[in-house]
Scaffold this motif. Structure first.
Motif, short mmCIF file in Angstrom:
data_model
loop_
_atom_site.label_atom_id
_atom_site.label_comp_id
_atom_site.label_asym_id
_atom_site.label_seq_id
_atom_site.Cartn_x
_atom_site.Cartn_y
_atom_site.Cartn_z
N THR A 701 0.84 -1.19 0.00
CA THR A 701 0.00 0.00 0.00
C THR A 701 0.87 1.24 0.00
N LEU A 702 0.32 2.32 -0.53
CA LEU A 702 1.04 3.59 -0.61
C LEU A 702 0.03 4.70 -0.74
N THR A 703 0.17 5.76 0.05
CA THR A 703 -0.71 6.92 -0.03
C THR A 703 0.07 8.08 -0.64
N VAL A 704 -0.50 8.65 -1.72
CA VAL A 704 0.20 9.70 -2.44
C VAL A 704 -0.71 10.90 -2.62
N PRO A 705 -0.14 12.10 -2.75
CA PRO A 705 -0.96 13.29 -3.02
C PRO A 705 -1.63 13.17 -4.40
N ASN A 706 -2.89 13.57 -4.49
CA ASN A 706 -3.63 13.56 -5.75
C ASN A 706 -3.36 14.90 -6.46
N ARG A 707 -2.13 15.07 -6.95
CA ARG A 707 -1.63 16.38 -7.35
C ARG A 707 -1.99 16.78 -8.77
N GLY A 708 -2.37 15.84 -9.63
CA GLY A 708 -2.68 16.18 -11.01
C GLY A 708 -2.76 14.93 -11.86
N ALA A 709 -2.93 15.15 -13.16
CA ALA A 709 -3.08 14.01 -14.07
C ALA A 709 -1.86 13.10 -14.04
N GLU A 710 -0.69 13.67 -13.68
CA GLU A 710 0.53 12.87 -13.67
C GLU A 710 0.53 11.81 -12.58
N VAL A 711 -0.48 11.84 -11.67
CA VAL A 711 -0.53 10.83 -10.63
C VAL A 711 -0.69 9.43 -11.22
N THR A 712 -1.20 9.34 -12.44
CA THR A 712 -1.30 8.04 -13.12
C THR A 712 0.08 7.42 -13.33
N THR A 713 1.07 8.28 -13.59
CA THR A 713 2.44 7.79 -13.70
C THR A 713 2.90 7.16 -12.40
N TYR A 714 2.52 7.80 -11.29
CA TYR A 714 2.86 7.26 -9.97
C TYR A 714 2.23 5.87 -9.81
N PHE A 715 0.96 5.72 -10.22
CA PHE A 715 0.29 4.43 -10.11
C PHE A 715 1.09 3.34 -10.80
N ALA A 716 1.52 3.62 -12.04
CA ALA A 716 2.20 2.61 -12.84
C ALA A 716 3.56 2.25 -12.23
N GLN A 717 4.30 3.26 -11.79
CA GLN A 717 5.61 2.98 -11.20
C GLN A 717 5.47 2.24 -9.87
N PHE A 718 4.43 2.58 -9.09
CA PHE A 718 4.20 1.87 -7.84
C PHE A 718 3.85 0.41 -8.09
N ALA A 719 3.04 0.15 -9.10
CA ALA A 719 2.69 -1.24 -9.42
C ALA A 719 3.93 -2.04 -9.80
N ALA A 720 4.79 -1.45 -10.64
CA ALA A 720 6.01 -2.14 -11.05
C ALA A 720 6.93 -2.38 -9.86
N TRP A 721 7.04 -1.39 -8.99
CA TRP A 721 7.88 -1.50 -7.79
C TRP A 721 7.38 -2.62 -6.87
N SER A 722 6.06 -2.63 -6.63
CA SER A 722 5.49 -3.67 -5.75
C SER A 722 5.72 -5.06 -6.31
N LEU A 723 5.54 -5.22 -7.61
CA LEU A 723 5.71 -6.53 -8.24
C LEU A 723 7.17 -6.97 -8.18
N THR A 724 8.09 -6.05 -8.43
CA THR A 724 9.52 -6.39 -8.36
C THR A 724 9.91 -6.79 -6.95
N ARG A 725 9.43 -6.06 -5.95
CA ARG A 725 9.74 -6.39 -4.56
C ARG A 725 9.20 -7.78 -4.19
N HIS A 726 8.03 -8.12 -4.72
CA HIS A 726 7.48 -9.46 -4.47
C HIS A 726 8.36 -10.54 -5.11
N LEU A 727 8.77 -10.30 -6.34
CA LEU A 727 9.56 -11.31 -7.05
C LEU A 727 10.95 -11.47 -6.47
N THR A 728 11.52 -10.39 -5.93
CA THR A 728 12.88 -10.46 -5.41
C THR A 728 12.92 -10.66 -3.90
N GLY A 729 11.74 -10.71 -3.27
CA GLY A 729 11.70 -10.93 -1.82
C GLY A 729 12.00 -9.70 -1.01
N ARG A 730 12.04 -8.53 -1.63
CA ARG A 730 12.32 -7.28 -0.91
C ARG A 730 11.03 -6.49 -0.76
#
Length: 737
Positions: A701-730
């Protein structure tokens, strides 16, 4: 060489601080020198009624040189008031320690060396030699005119108006003995240090008779040194030209009062008394002293600049015969002061006295310095935005790839003074100064003159370059104009750099340890020329850097919070670390420049402190990190990508992920808005990323400011980060920002 004994007299105020900080350079240079410490100054006076005790004179008598920190002097009434009760009963006479040393040791010559240690501007190196025993400081100074002198002054109109009780007098004493030895010292200094001229600073247009005698002695002594030019200038003119054109001088010699004024002016010219050393040489001894004084208000605050103490030690070592070691100290001071990496407040830094001294000592030990470059791009069209300044970016990359990172970049218009002002501060500070643009044949192409001005050299015509211009224009059937001749003008003595793609040749020149490279502006011309310069070894390419960079890219933490954590970690490490932070949505990059030996331990500490936020130790995004893991493992994703509206999938597609058929992963990304929604950008978004595979499930989970349309970029990078951490055990159970 026989061992030498140095009497170290720390003295008062900041004297002990600067000497304590600077003296370890003696050990660092492994010199055959013994240091013996003695007492001098105000505390000696207060306790004993004598600022130079007999035991100190004994130490001076058996020493080869005296190194003095600083002494405090006060008027007679204050001096007597501060005496301890026992010496006060004797009512001793207070005589300044400096006066005592000069008189008892007959130290007739005061030497102040002045050099452009800070870099920038025109190089200069000269010295002021002051006569210490005569002139207006000879002690012939009366509150009331003596009877013997009264007939000489009585007829002056102001004396008639003031009367005998309202008239004082002083005598400027100059003798053949005093003049001959100070003038001979000046010429010997010029001969021994490669100065081409001796300048006598006097006032012959006013003090006509006494100055005429001084000139007579000057001509007699100068005849013994036919290879050295000499001149006589009014002292006020010397002061003006010291400030405006210090490079014109070699040795300036003057009587006591004039020399006193000019020597302190020399300290101002070079950047302040914190840089100013001095030597006092005589018939029966010597002493060496930084000239900043005791500065009692600064004592104990670790703010005093130790550079003057280092340069003073250098003068002393040269006097003792350690010329190479003295040169090492001067080189180390140039390195530290021109790069401003660890300097005190008066030079624009924040280092303590001890830290600034450690920087000089490190440089004396020949620790390789971090190379740097400055890039200056020229053209009004760049400032207007008509053209993109691609040269600066490409040059920075090319220099950085060869271990010469760019410290500063300037973009300036077509104005000669402005260009010269952009170049000058980097001369002597940066290893490479790259100047691009403004070398054409038109009147607004003024870079050549600006470079020459910054170097302090005239322009000269170079026939080889002119023939290159003529040959190229003729080959393409282009008319040759007189204006084309300016393309054959270069700073005197510069090495030419041919241009195979145009008529504007470049050049390179050395100045104060910097390599100045001048190139044309068109990218298809200047970039190949720069590549040739770097390939052909026309600039110094450093060896392994003294600084290692520890890099981490983080997500889920704001810049201020990251800096607070990391700055505390750096302080605790005790290493010389330079942190740098860069926020680029949605990441915070952290770079720590540190000594190579400290890098591994620092990286471990950083990983522990930021374990919940680190995305990568490379310059990659979370999506790029995930793409690498998926490709390595041959995995297939089943992505619920509605929250990012396909952005996540599109980012992965751009990375050309190779997929296989093993262990399909299910990824679900969801968000909950608080204080806003997808179209009104207020409040926050609580993100949840759930990853499922055959081995189990991980939710981040992650709480981020809803600062503008660019928040969608944050969503995508957070999803990739979470998945990588799961796969690598971190992974941790919760992340928030």
């Amino acid at each position: 060489m026989n061992r030498k004994t140095i009497a170290v007299l720390p003295g008062d105020g900041i004297g002990p601080e600067v000497l304590d900080a600077a003296l370890p350079v003696i050990e660092a240079l492994d010199l055959p020198v013994d240091l013996e410490f003695g007492d001098i100054g105000w505390e000696c006076w207060r306790a004993e009624g004598n600022p130079v005790p007999d035991r100190t004179w004994d130490l001076i008598g058996r020493s080869d040189a005296v190194l003095l920190g600083a002494t405090t002097s006060k008027p007679r009434r204050e001096a007597l008031a501060e005496l301890a009760p026992e010496p006060r009963e004797r009512t001793p006479q207070y005589i300044s320690p400096i006066i005592q040393l000069r008189q008892r040791l007959d130290l007739f010559a005061n030497l102040r060396s002045v050099e452009n240690y800070l870099g920038g501007g025109t190089p200069y190196r000269f010295c002021v030699v002051r006569e210490n025993t005569e002139g207006l400081y000879a002690g012939l100074d009366w509150n009331h005119v003596p009877d013997e002198m009264w007939p000489l002054v009585a007829e002056h109109p102001n004396v008639r108006r003031s009367g005998r009780n309202g008239t004082t007098a002083s005598v400027r004493l100059q003798t053949s003995h005093g003049l001959d030895r100070i003038l001979r010292f000046a010429f010997e200094t010029a001969r021994g240090h490669g100065y081409e001229r001796v300048t006598l600073a006097d006032k012959p247009n006013v003090l006509r008779s006494s100055s005429a005698y001084v000139l007579e002695r000057l001509e007699t002594i100068a005849a013994e040194y036919p290879e050295i030019a000499y001149e006589v200038l009014n002292v006020d003119a010397v002061a003006l030209w010291m400030a405006r054109r210090p490079e014109r001088f070699g040795v300036i010699v003057a009587e006591n009062m004039f020399g006193d004024i000019l020597s302190d002016l020399g300290g101002g010219v070079m950047g302040g008394l914190g840089l100013a050393p001095s030597a006092n040489i005589g018939e029966n001894g010597n002493y060496f002293e930084p000239v900043h004084g005791s500065a009692p208000s600064m004592a104990g605050r670790q703010r005093a600049n130790p550079v003057a103490a280092f340069l003073t030690i250098g003068l002393m070592l040269e006097h003792l015969g350690f010329k190479d070691e003295a040169g090492s100290i001067q080189d180390a001071v140039r390195h530290v002061t021109r790069r401003r990496d660890r300097v005190t407040y008066d030079l624009g830094g924040s280092a303590t006295t001890t830290e600034a001294a450690a920087a000089v000592i490190d440089a004396c030990r020949e620790v390789p310095h971090t190379s740097s470059a400055a890039v200056v791009t020229i053209g009004d069209e760049l400032l207007r935005g008509d053209l993109e300044d691609s040269n600066a970016a490409n040059a920075s990359r090319m220099l950085g790839e060869r271990g010469i990172p760019v410290r500063v970049r300037h973009t300036v218009g077509d104005d000669e003074s402005t260009i010269a002002d952009a170049i000058s501060p980097s001369i002597g500070r940066d290893d490479v100064i790259l100047v691009m643009g403004g070398l054409g044949p038109t009147s607004d192409d003024v870079t050549r003159g600006a470079v020459a001005r910054a170097l302090g050299r005239p322009l000269e015509h170079r026939e080889e370059a002119w023939q290159g211009v003529v040959e190229r224009l003729t080959r393409f059937g282009v008319a040759i104009h007189d204006d084309n001749r300016r393309q054959a003008l270069f700073a005197e003595g510069a090495d030419l750099l041919p241009n195979t793609h145009g008529t504007a040749w470049g050049c390179r020149a050395e100045a104060q340890g910097s390599t100045v490279i001048m190139l044309p502006g068109p990218p298809r011309e200047c970039l190949p020329m720069l590549e040739n310069v770097l390939r052909d070894g026309l600039v110094h390419i450093p060896g392994p850097p003294e600084v290692t960079t520890v890099f981490r890219r983080t997500l889920g933490i704001i810049e201020a919070d990251a800096a607070a954590l990391v700055d505390e970690l750096v302080r605790e490490s005790g290493a010389a670390v330079k942190p740098a932070y860069r926020w680029h949505y949605p990441y915070v990059d952290i770079r720590l420049g540190c000594p190579p030996h400290a890098a591994d331990e620092l990286a471990k500490r950083l990983d522990t402190a930021l374990a919940d936020y680190i995305v990568t130790a490379q310059d990659r995004t979370a999506v790029q990190e995930l793409a690498m893991v998926l490709d390595e493992r041959g995995l297939v994703l089943d992505v619920d990508d509605r929250l990012t509206e396909g952005v996540f999938s599109a980012e992965l597609a751009r990375e050309r992920v190779t997929v296989g058929t093993e262990r399909p992963l299910s990824v679900t990304l969801s968000g909950t808005w608080a204080g806003g929604d997808r179209t009104s950008y207020t409040g926050t978004v609580a993100l949840t990323c759930t990853v499922r595979d055959g081995a189990g499930e991980h939710t981040g989970t992650l709480t981020v400011p809803n600062r503008g349309a660019e928040v969608t970029t944050y969503f995508a990078q957070f999803a990739a980060w979470s998945l990588t951490r799961h796969l690598t055990g971190r992974h941790s159970t919760e992340e928030s920002a």
